[in-house]
Design a protein around this motif. Structure first.
Motif, PDB file in Angstrom:
ATOM      1  N   GLU A  47      -2.419   8.169   8.191  1.00 17.24           N
ATOM      2  CA  GLU A  47      -2.138   6.726   8.280  1.00 17.24           C
ATOM      3  C   GLU A  47      -3.130   5.937   7.421  1.00 17.24           C
ATOM      4  O   GLU A  47      -2.745   4.983   6.734  1.00 17.24           O
ATOM      5  N   TRP A  48      -4.394   6.354   7.436  1.00 14.39           N
ATOM      6  CA  TRP A  48      -5.361   5.675   6.558  1.00 14.39           C
ATOM      7  C   TRP A  48      -5.015   5.924   5.094  1.00 14.39           C
ATOM      8  O   TRP A  48      -5.120   5.023   4.256  1.00 14.39           O
ATOM      9  N   GLN A  64      -2.543   3.659   3.476  1.00 12.77           N
ATOM     10  CA  GLN A  64      -2.987   2.287   3.196  1.00 12.77           C
ATOM     11  C   GLN A  64      -3.781   2.167   1.901  1.00 12.77           C
ATOM     12  O   GLN A  64      -4.143   1.079   1.499  1.00 12.77           O
TER      13      GLN A  64
END
Ligand code: GSY
Length: 174
Positions: free
Chosen positions: A150-151, A154
């Motif tokens: 998820e990081w 980004q």
């Protein structure tokens, strides 16, 4: 009674001199420390610089150790290894022959002036997250509500990160 052991991830980076040899020496020194047991190493990644851009590309990797050392004692040992390898760094965020960061220490959160765990900039750094994902799997980053992938989603796609498939070269000589 046995001392309690903790699982810890360290990030290593180098962009001066013989980068492969710098990493090998750093791992060898870490292994010699009482209370540190090397468990796993990621592949080597050649990565474009982040922060201060006008510098040579880095080799980055992540290792997992098991340790009986506290976060503070581990930091002291890591700084000692950097010193022994005669870390050269002239510009903040600039070139260096070796950099060793404590990324994760179990699920622990440490917030001291000179020691912050998880490493505060790790979630912005593909050169940390990608090798970490390789050996740790998609774990949650403590203190955040996101996993490694998820990081990674980004991150801006600007950083070049090339897996070198050279781990065997390091392992042969450790
Ligand atoms: O602690 C990180 C040092 N560093 C690096 C690094 O290891 N790799 C890349 N690609 N860029 C970096 N910028 C800094 S500061």
């Amino acid at each position: 009674m046995d001392k309690q052991t903790s699982s810890v991830y360290l990030g290593l980076g180098t962009n001066l001199g013989d980068r492969e040899s710098n990493l090998r020496q750093a791992i060898q020194r870490l292994e010699q420390i009482n209370g540190i047991d090397l468990q796993e190493i990621s592949d080597l990644y050649e990565t474009s610089p982040v922060g201060y851009l006008n510098q040579p590309p880095f080799y980055n990797m992540v290792v997992r150790i098991i340790t009986t050392l506290s976060p503070r004692s581990l930091l002291e040992q890591v700084l000692e290894v950097e010193k022994e390898l005669k870390r050269v760094r002239t510009v903040r965020f600039g070139p260096r022959n070796i950099d060793i960061d404590i990324l994760l220490y179990e699920e622990r959160l440490v917030d001291e002036v000179d020691l912050k765990i998880p490493h505060p900039r790790m979630v912005e750094r593909g050169f940390v997250l990608i090798p970490l994902l390789e050996i740790a799997g998609d774990l949650w980053i403590p203190g955040t509500n996101k996993t490694i992938t998820e990081w990674l989603k980004q991150l801006p796609p600007t950083q070049k990160i090339k897996r070198l498939n050279k781990k065997f070269l390091l392992l042969k000589q450790i």
